[in-house]
Write an enzyme that holds these catalytic residues in place. Structure first.
Site, short mmCIF file in Angstrom:
data_model
loop_
_atom_site.label_atom_id
_atom_site.label_comp_id
_atom_site.label_asym_id
_atom_site.label_seq_id
_atom_site.Cartn_x
_atom_site.Cartn_y
_atom_site.Cartn_z
N PHE A 1 0.78 -1.05 0.05
CA PHE A 1 -0.05 0.01 0.07
C PHE A 1 0.65 1.20 -0.06
CE2 PHE A 1 -2.89 3.14 1.89
CZ PHE A 1 -3.79 2.82 1.21
N ASP B 1 0.98 -5.77 7.84
CA ASP B 1 -0.21 -4.65 7.64
C ASP B 1 -1.37 -5.36 7.48
OD1 ASP B 1 -2.16 -2.67 7.09
OD2 ASP B 1 -0.57 -1.37 6.16
N TYR C 1 -11.50 1.27 10.12
CA TYR C 1 -12.54 1.85 9.43
C TYR C 1 -13.07 1.09 8.23
CZ TYR C 1 -8.66 3.98 6.93
OH TYR C 1 -7.47 4.19 6.41
N LYS C 2 -12.02 -0.03 7.99
CA LYS C 2 -12.70 -0.91 6.81
C LYS C 2 -13.55 -1.85 7.46
CE LYS C 2 -8.56 0.52 4.24
NZ LYS C 2 -7.22 0.49 3.97
N ARG D 1 -12.74 -2.61 -8.03
CA ARG D 1 -12.70 -3.58 -7.03
C ARG D 1 -14.25 -3.90 -6.70
NH1 ARG D 1 -8.83 -1.56 -2.09
NH2 ARG D 1 -10.33 -0.11 -2.21
C1 LIG Z 1 -6.23 1.66 4.22
C2 LIG Z 1 -4.85 1.15 4.06
C3 LIG Z 1 -3.85 1.81 4.91
C4 LIG Z 1 -4.51 3.34 5.64
O1 LIG Z 1 -3.47 3.97 6.46
P1 LIG Z 1 -4.18 5.22 7.20
O2 LIG Z 1 -2.88 5.58 7.96
O3 LIG Z 1 -5.28 4.86 7.99
O4 LIG Z 1 -4.33 6.06 6.09
C5 LIG Z 1 -2.79 1.52 5.33
N1 LIG Z 1 -2.15 0.31 4.83
C6 LIG Z 1 -3.02 -0.52 4.06
C7 LIG Z 1 -2.61 -1.70 3.68
C8 LIG Z 1 -4.44 -0.17 3.84
O5 LIG Z 1 -5.12 -0.88 3.17
#
Ligand SMILES: *Cc1c(COP(=O)(O)O)cnc(C)c1O
Length: 422
Positions: A131, A208, A233-234, A382
């Site tokens: 990511f 992660d 939040y997901k 997606r």
């Molecule tokens: C959504 C997501 C993030 C988001 O990070 P934030 O610090 O909350 O913006 C980070 N890593 C992955 C793999 C994600 O899917």
């Protein structure tokens, strides 16, 4: 169990819903527009039905009436909710997870702590399809510390090959950090096998879990994980900007020092001592005053996921994506929309990705038609049917609409240039 064996009939999807042990959980989230099909729970989970009243009570009661006295309870909130997430959702022990900051900031804290634990090692390993925030945070950290960021090539659809990962890890590596489920394709890596590759060379691993927590089974203790971070939040439905979680295996905690020496990591915080002396427990990974109100929402979302049960959610996620893939192969492939997500349910998360040259235009038209999906560059659409509240008929109806849309060519009327948020 299911009366109809032809998956191209709507009654087949209906049969899967009738047999779904989690079907009742749809009533536990807010569905403001029953006509809309929401397939973006992997970006922003729906609002749990109890969250608004819990937040209302927290605002008027705990804050409005309780005022500063409420800190007696609030001070334990990050670890109390962390324990709920750790023990119920991540296969960790109590005392190994805390809620704090954002995923990006937690990744920075834990990656820096891992480097500090191995001062003689100068390499961080990650992959080029990780990511974006993960890659940026790691690149920044490597530059600040004069370390090497060793970036392994990963297929944007198939995911990381374990031989490529293995070839990148040697005795100079302090940390291997990867996403469990790839944000774009949904490809899932094997936590235990990748962890073993790192451990064989004495490196720490940092996962992660943003796209896996609450949607696939995550067994941190059983797979020997060292460190992890992830969003709430997901799939955990905690709301936009809700604080993230971090995990540090208990036997590593006392030895790891994070780089941001804040008073919420201090051992005797209210003695206001002269020097920083981090708390021996998971609390040492805290920094400043936590986001208390948002953490109530994290607790509501995590409770709901815990009640549904991660194993049941994982099984339903596999079944939802299997149906989506079967229908896409049948109806969308002839129209040029190709499934790029791994076909083995054990190698993917809870979303599927379709490739098409006009994916962005298709995405806009689909949303206009009442099916919320999202676009990821390059050329990928997606579909994220969150197992907590998405029905099999939602997947069926979405693919029917997608077929009708692409066959008609109506998407060509939409702007080919992506907007700021996709
Ligand atoms: C959504 C997501 C993030 C988001 O990070 P934030 O610090 O909350 O913006 C980070 N890593 C992955 C793999 C994600 O899917």
């Amino acid at each position: 169990m299911v009366g109809v064996s032809d998956h191209t009939e709507r009654r087949y999807a209906q049969g899967l819903d009738d047999a779904d042990v989690l079907a009742g959980f749809r009533d536990r989230v807010v569905i403001a527009d029953p006509e809309q099909i929401y397939l973006d729970g992997n970006s922003l989970g729906r609002l749990p039905a109890t969250t608004a009243t819990r937040l209302q009570a927290a605002v008027t009661g705990d804050w409005g009436r309780g005022l500063v006295g409420s800190w007696q309870g609030w001070v334990e909130q990050a670890t109390r909710v962390g324990d709920l997430i750790g023990t119920e959702l991540l296969g960790a022990a109590a005392g190994e997870v805390a809620v704090s900051d954002s995923t990006s900031v937690n990744l920075y804290k834990l990656a820096a702590a891992a480097l500090g634990a191995h001062p003689d090692r100068r390499v961080i390993v990650t992959d080029d399809d990780n990511f974006p925030t993960d890659r940026y945070v790691l690149a920044g950290l490597a530059e600040q510390r004069g370390c090497e960021l060793r970036v392994v090539h990963s297929d944007i659809d198939g995911g990381l090959d374990s031989d490529d990962l293995s070839a990148a890890i040697d005795d100079d590596v302090a940390l291997v950090t990867l996403s469990h489920v790839a944000y774009r394709s949904g490809a899932r890596i094997d936590l235990a096998a990748c962890g073993e590759l790192a451990h064989a060379h004495g490196a720490l691993v940092l996962w992660d879990l943003s796209h896996s927590a609450g949607s696939v089974s995550v067994e941190l203790s059983a797979t020997g994980a060292d460190l992890a971070v992830g969003c709430t939040y997901k799939y955990l439905c905690a709301g936009p900007g809700a604080p993230a979680f971090l995990y540090v295996r208990s036997d590593l905690q006392a030895a790891l020092r994070q780089p941001i020496w804040g008073w919420f990591g201090q051992s005797a915080q209210f003695e206001m001592g002269a020097g920083y002396d981090p708390h021996p427990s998971i609390r040492r990974f805290g920094v400043g005053t936590p986001s208390v109100l948002a953490t109530y929402a994290v607790e509501e979302g995590a409770r709901l996921i815990a009640e549904a049960g991660v194993d049941r959610l994982a099984a339903k996620g596999a079944a939802l994506t299997t149906l989506a893939i079967e229908l896409a192969d049948e109806w969308l492939a002839p129209l040029g929309l190709r499934v790029v997500t791994p076909r083995d349910p054990g190698r993917r998360g809870a979303h599927i990705t379709l490739q098409h040259p006009a994916a962005w235009q298709i995405c806009q038209a689909l949303v206009h038609d009442g099916v919320v999906a999202d676009y990821r560059t390059p050329q990928r659409l997606r579909l994220g049917p969150a197992p907590l509240y998405t029905r099999f008929v939602d997947v069926y109806d979405a693919i029917v609409r997608l077929r009708e849309l692409v066959a008609s060519g109506r998407h060509a009327r939409y702007d080919a240039e992506p907007t700021r948020v996709t």
